[in-house]
Design a protein around this motif. Structure first.
Motif, PDB file in Angstrom:
ATOM      1  N   UNK A 111       0.831  -1.209   0.000  1.00  0.00           N
ATOM      2  CA  UNK A 111       0.000   0.000   0.000  1.00  0.00           C
ATOM      3  C   UNK A 111       0.866   1.258   0.000  1.00  0.00           C
ATOM      4  N   UNK A 112       1.952   1.227   0.757  1.00  0.00           N
ATOM      5  CA  UNK A 112       2.808   2.404   0.906  1.00  0.00           C
ATOM      6  C   UNK A 112       3.707   2.652  -0.305  1.00  0.00           C
ATOM      7  N   UNK A 113       3.863   1.644  -1.147  1.00  0.00           N
ATOM      8  CA  UNK A 113       4.812   1.763  -2.261  1.00  0.00           C
ATOM      9  C   UNK A 113       4.129   1.636  -3.616  1.00  0.00           C
ATOM     10  N   UNK A 114       2.879   1.995  -3.696  1.00  0.00           N
ATOM     11  CA  UNK A 114       2.118   1.777  -4.936  1.00  0.00           C
ATOM     12  C   UNK A 114       2.759   2.438  -6.153  1.00  0.00           C
ATOM     13  N   UNK A 115       3.532   3.497  -5.975  1.00  0.00           N
ATOM     14  CA  UNK A 115       4.174   4.161  -7.106  1.00  0.00           C
ATOM     15  C   UNK A 115       5.599   3.696  -7.363  1.00  0.00           C
ATOM     16  N   UNK A 116       6.014   2.644  -6.692  1.00  0.00           N
ATOM     17  CA  UNK A 116       7.381   2.135  -6.831  1.00  0.00           C
ATOM     18  C   UNK A 116       7.581   1.491  -8.203  1.00  0.00           C
ATOM     19  N   UNK A 117       8.842   1.332  -8.615  1.00  0.00           N
ATOM     20  CA  UNK A 117       9.105   0.637  -9.885  1.00  0.00           C
ATOM     21  C   UNK A 117       8.486  -0.768  -9.859  1.00  0.00           C
ATOM     22  N   UNK A 118       8.007  -1.242 -11.011  1.00  0.00           N
ATOM     23  CA  UNK A 118       7.365  -2.565 -11.066  1.00  0.00           C
ATOM     24  C   UNK A 118       8.265  -3.693 -10.562  1.00  0.00           C
ATOM     25  N   UNK A 119       9.564  -3.567 -10.759  1.00  0.00           N
ATOM     26  CA  UNK A 119      10.493  -4.608 -10.293  1.00  0.00           C
ATOM     27  C   UNK A 119      10.470  -4.726  -8.776  1.00  0.00           C
ATOM     28  N   UNK A 120      10.342  -3.592  -8.109  1.00  0.00           N
ATOM     29  CA  UNK A 120      10.306  -3.573  -6.646  1.00  0.00           C
ATOM     30  C   UNK A 120       8.966  -4.110  -6.153  1.00  0.00           C
ATOM     31  N   UNK A 121       7.888  -3.677  -6.792  1.00  0.00           N
ATOM     32  CA  UNK A 121       6.560  -4.177  -6.412  1.00  0.00           C
ATOM     33  C   UNK A 121       6.469  -5.688  -6.614  1.00  0.00           C
ATOM     34  N   UNK A 122       7.106  -6.189  -7.651  1.00  0.00           N
ATOM     35  CA  UNK A 122       7.092  -7.632  -7.918  1.00  0.00           C
ATOM     36  C   UNK A 122       7.789  -8.398  -6.798  1.00  0.00           C
ATOM     37  N   UNK A 123       8.881  -7.862  -6.286  1.00  0.00           N
ATOM     38  CA  UNK A 123       9.598  -8.512  -5.179  1.00  0.00           C
ATOM     39  C   UNK A 123       8.704  -8.568  -3.943  1.00  0.00           C
ATOM     40  N   UNK A 124       8.084  -7.443  -3.610  1.00  0.00           N
ATOM     41  CA  UNK A 124       7.218  -7.387  -2.433  1.00  0.00           C
ATOM     42  C   UNK A 124       6.039  -8.346  -2.602  1.00  0.00           C
ATOM     43  N   UNK A 125       5.414  -8.319  -3.774  1.00  0.00           N
ATOM     44  CA  UNK A 125       4.253  -9.174  -4.035  1.00  0.00           C
ATOM     45  C   UNK A 125       4.621 -10.654  -3.995  1.00  0.00           C
ATOM     46  N   UNK A 126       5.772 -10.988  -4.562  1.00  0.00           N
ATOM     47  CA  UNK A 126       6.215 -12.392  -4.575  1.00  0.00           C
ATOM     48  C   UNK A 126       6.419 -12.910  -3.156  1.00  0.00           C
ATOM     49  N   UNK A 127       7.073 -12.098  -2.317  1.00  0.00           N
ATOM     50  CA  UNK A 127       7.323 -12.552  -0.946  1.00  0.00           C
ATOM     51  C   UNK A 127       6.044 -12.565  -0.112  1.00  0.00           C
ATOM     52  N   UNK A 128       5.122 -11.682  -0.403  1.00  0.00           N
ATOM     53  CA  UNK A 128       3.822 -11.712   0.267  1.00  0.00           C
ATOM     54  C   UNK A 128       3.110 -13.021  -0.057  1.00  0.00           C
ATOM     55  N   UNK A 129       3.114 -13.405  -1.316  1.00  0.00           N
ATOM     56  CA  UNK A 129       2.485 -14.674  -1.717  1.00  0.00           C
ATOM     57  C   UNK A 129       3.142 -15.857  -1.028  1.00  0.00           C
TER      58      UNK A 129
END
Length: 150
Positions: A111-129
């Motif tokens: 939620x806090x990083x919604x404007x982050x680069x897609x590569x960074x969001x992918x890392x966060x999303x992958x580890x959340x999963x």
């Protein structure tokens, strides 16, 4: 990038700190918990330890990617000295709670990083999963250990 977005680096460092200070770091190869656990519990716990180390490495790379500096802090946790004396029956619920906390941290980070680069969001999303999948395994293992002890 010429200057690292401070808020993004702070969020990533917070996740890195959570991974490095997680109770899962006690679950390594020589851990008495793993030696006492059944194979059905031991293998997923070993995988979670490795996944936590991988998440920390990925977060360091993500921080580097955005131009930041990894600066995790180690938090002293006095209750950890007693963990070595807990049985798996008592430890598994602690692991479940730790996983839930990590999931909340990753959800908040997304939620806090919604404007982050897609590569960074992918890392966060992958580890959340990954953490969500681990939570299901831990909840099942905790239920089985508790049922077997009755």
């Amino acid at each position: 990038m010429s200057s690292a977005p401070v808020a993004l680096v702070d969020v990533l460092n917070s996740l890195l700190e959570a991974e490095l200070n997680s109770i899962f770091r006690f679950m390594g190869e020589g851990s008495p918990y793993l030696s006492r656990a059944t194979a059905e519990v031991r293998k997923p716990l070993q995988e979670m330890v490795l996944a936590s180390r991988q998440a920390a490495a990925d977060l360091v790379r993500a921080i580097d990617f955005v131009g930041g500096v990894p600066t995790p802090r180690s938090r002293p946790q006095p209750e950890e000295q007693y963990l070595a004396f807990l049985s798996l029956k008592f430890l598994l619920p602690k692991l479940v709670e730790e996983k839930k906390l990590l999931i909340r941290r990753y959800e908040n980070a997304l939620r806090a990083t919604s404007g982050a680069p897609p590569e960074v969001l992918a890392v966060i999303d992958e580890h959340l999963s990954t953490h969500r999948a681990h939570l299901q395994v831990l909840e099942r293992a905790a239920a089985e250990v508790i049922a077997a002890s009755k």
